[in-house]
Write an enzyme that holds these catalytic residues in place. Structure first.
Site, PDB file in Angstrom:
ATOM      1  N   GLY A  97       0.789  -1.232   0.000  1.00  0.00           N
ATOM      2  CA  GLY A  97       0.000   0.000   0.000  1.00  0.00           C
ATOM      3  C   GLY A  97       0.817   1.276   0.000  1.00  0.00           C
ATOM      4  O   GLY A  97       0.272   2.353  -0.244  1.00  0.00           O
ATOM      5  N   CYS A 114     -19.626 -12.178 -18.861  1.00  0.00           N
ATOM      6  CA  CYS A 114     -20.988 -12.245 -19.398  1.00  0.00           C
ATOM      7  C   CYS A 114     -21.065 -13.304 -20.504  1.00  0.00           C
ATOM      8  O   CYS A 114     -21.982 -14.128 -20.520  1.00  0.00           O
ATOM      9  CB  CYS A 114     -21.375 -10.864 -19.945  1.00  0.00           C
ATOM     10  SG  CYS A 114     -23.144 -10.623 -20.187  1.00  0.00           S
ATOM     11  N   CYS A 168     -28.283  -8.771 -14.868  1.00  0.00           N
ATOM     12  CA  CYS A 168     -27.788  -8.482 -16.218  1.00  0.00           C
ATOM     13  C   CYS A 168     -28.830  -8.908 -17.253  1.00  0.00           C
ATOM     14  O   CYS A 168     -29.340 -10.027 -17.205  1.00  0.00           O
ATOM     15  CB  CYS A 168     -26.473  -9.213 -16.455  1.00  0.00           C
ATOM     16  SG  CYS A 168     -25.914  -9.139 -18.182  1.00  0.00           S
ATOM     17  N   CYS A 177     -23.596  -6.694 -17.843  1.00  0.00           N
ATOM     18  CA  CYS A 177     -22.288  -6.864 -17.198  1.00  0.00           C
ATOM     19  C   CYS A 177     -21.254  -5.952 -17.841  1.00  0.00           C
ATOM     20  O   CYS A 177     -21.138  -5.895 -19.063  1.00  0.00           O
ATOM     21  CB  CYS A 177     -21.770  -8.297 -17.368  1.00  0.00           C
ATOM     22  SG  CYS A 177     -22.703  -9.534 -16.479  1.00  0.00           S
ATOM     23  N   CYS A 208     -27.119 -12.015 -19.447  1.00  0.00           N
ATOM     24  CA  CYS A 208     -26.762 -13.329 -18.886  1.00  0.00           C
ATOM     25  C   CYS A 208     -27.465 -13.607 -17.567  1.00  0.00           C
ATOM     26  O   CYS A 208     -27.307 -14.683 -17.002  1.00  0.00           O
ATOM     27  CB  CYS A 208     -25.241 -13.428 -18.698  1.00  0.00           C
ATOM     28  SG  CYS A 208     -24.640 -12.519 -17.258  1.00  0.00           S
TER      29      CYS A 208
HETATM   30 ZN   LIG Z   1     -24.013 -10.453 -18.025  1.00  0.00          ZN
END
Ligand SMILES: [Zn+2]
Lengths: 307, 204
Positions: free
Chosen positions: A41, A281, A250, A275, A253
């Protein structure tokens, strides 16, 4: 059809040193990477070089990839979750040319994934390296313009002003308004900018099996999160961190749990949510998952591999 | 470049420097990312007497004219090699070294003699390549922290009795402190400053 590994097709261009960078530059970047891994970090300064791609195209990420990549690697490049944007295609071609590496769109087949703006939906595996292109590495920059001051704040762990800023959001909006580059605390010590990924992706950084490397070319910084490292999105006991949620899955999908982009489908105000991770997807559709609009005209226009 | 065969002090560097150093670096990066895991450096190298191939490969991969090196007395024979193959300045005193090659078996090993970085630039700390005998057969030590899922028990051999105490003290200074790359034969194991050290029994 799922995309699989594409061998680079042509041998690498011998006019360039392997992976473009000269060996002294690679050594310098590699030393910076090891220190970045040893202090998760923390932003390590490095001597960023000019790259043969337009500024703002992720030269920091490209230099990190160039310092780690070898002929045996398989590279995936995504931009906003998609493999086929101009930026992603250019970077993939660049490394196919200067390093002769195979490329892929399949997350699971990639040994190195260079990204701008997203973390793939599919969980990353041990041994994979995720390289982020970072435009602004300093999470405190909006609070403090002086580099000397922000460096002091990191040195002393003086992150009070950052919490104050987030709390001001809560006072004003009832929640933290930041949705991208949402700051995280890494290994309980350094506040870090996850680059402009949506905060939806923040939890994926926590205890990831993969090594995460961040390169900021213009700002000349490299930082890292080793695998199995604590990454906590800054929050408050009475206002715990939350990721974005959508009211519908989505449209292509049917995924109920992925990051969705809103797409305008016609000039009548029609819209759909799909997506942002195009490979994820496609994989779901190939596996038989069907969203509400798959097969309609609007869905067909978007799902380049859909029926 | 003239033939090295008549100059055993110089040994042999990388056969194909670009690809060999990339392969070595990936192993070092993986080792630093997963403290306590053992990684093999497969390149062929002819290292100076008493210096392991792995130690030499780490230095060949990372060191150059920008990174002054300090050598423990036991490894002084590596000075000519490092100047010739890496162009690295070899220092008399450890405090300004970016890299060092030290002996894990030595009672004199003083991690505090090296640059631990400063609070604004902890990356400026030294990286120490630590010679040891092997990665098994030594005292069990439990490691945890970034890069380690839960905890891991390691038992490198050929280390001084106080070695782990010194590492624990170094790592207690986090985010300051030096980072260690243990080397034996063809293998390495990293102990960055972020790793927490406990005796295996205590961790159970
Ligand atoms: Zn999707």
């Amino acid at each position: 059809m799922q995309k699989t590994v594409t061998p680079s097709g042509s041998p690498r261009d011998e006019a360039y040193n392997f992976a473009y960078l000269d060996e002294a530059t690679k050594r310098m970047v590699r030393r910076a990477l090891l220190k970045a891994v040893a202090v998760p970090g923390y932003q390590v300064p490095f001597g960023s070089r000019e790259m043969p791609l337009a500024r703002g195209w992720g030269t920091g990420g490209i230099q990190v990839t160039a310092a780690v990549i070898g002929p045996e690697d398989t590279l995936k490049v995504i931009d906003q979750g998609a493999d086929d944007t101009t930026n992603a295609v250019s970077i993939r071609r660049f490394f196919a040319r200067v390093a002769g590496v195979a490329t892929t769109e399949a997350t699971a087949e990639a040994s190195i994934i260079q990204t701008r703006h997203r973390i793939p939906e599919a969980p990353l595996e041990a041994g994979q390296i995720l390289v982020y292109q970072v435009p602004q590495p300093e999470p405190l920059r909006k609070l403090e313009s002086s580099e000397a001051e922000t460096r002091k704040m990191h040195a002393w762990g003086d992150y009070g002003p950052m919490y104050v800023r987030l709390y001001e959001d809560i006072a004003r909006f009832g929640h933290v308004a930041t949705t991208y580059s949402y700051p995280v605390l890494v290994n309980g010590r350094y506040v870090m900018s996850p680059s402009p990924i949506p905060k939806f992706d923040n939890p994926k950084m926590h205890m990831s099996a993969a090594l995460q490397l961040f390169g900021a070319g213009r700002e000349k910084r490299i930082y890292a999160i080793p695998p199995w490292t604590e990454v906590k999105s800054l929050d408050f006991e009475d206002h715990p961190f939350e990721v974005q949620k959508w009211d519908e899955p989505c449209a292509l999908c049917g995924a109920p749990d992925s990051y969705l982009d809103e797409v305008i489908t016609d000039d009548q105000g029609g819209r759909m949510f799909v997506c942002s991770d195009t490979h994820y997807c496609e994989g779901r559709r190939d596996a038989g998952h069907r969203g509400r609009l798959l097969g309609t005209d609007a869905g067909r226009a978007l799902a380049r591999d859909g029926e | 470049m003239q033939s090295m065969s008549s100059q055993p002090q110089l040994g042999k560097g990388f056969d194909e420097p670009v690809l060999a150093s990339q392969r070595c670096f990936r192993q070092i990066l993986a080792a630093m990312s997963e403290p306590g895991s053992v990684h093999r450096l497969g390149e062929d190298v002819e290292s100076p007497t008493g210096v392991s191939a792995a130690a030499m490969l780490v230095l060949l991969t990372l060191v150059d004219h920008e990174t002054p090196v300090w050598l423990a007395p036991r490894f002084a024979s590596a000075a000519t090699y490092l100047r010739f193959h890496c162009g690295a300045p070899v220092l008399e005193a450890p405090s300004a070294a970016t890299f060092a090659l030290v002996d894990g078996a030595s009672v004199d090993l003083d991690l505090g003699a090296f640059n631990p970085g400063d609070d604004r630039y902890p990356d400026r700390s030294a990286t120490l390549v630590v010679g040891c005998a092997a990665f098994e057969g030594g005292r069990d030590v439990s490691l945890s922290g970034p890069g380690i899922r839960g905890d891991i028990t390691v038992s490198p051999a050929g280390l001084d009795a106080a070695f782990w105490q010194k590492v624990a003290a170094n790592n207690a200074r986090y985010p300051l402190g030096v980072d260690l790359i243990l080397a034996a034969g063809n293998e390495i194991m990293c102990i960055p400053r972020s790793t927490r050290i406990a005796r295996a029994a205590e961790a159970c």
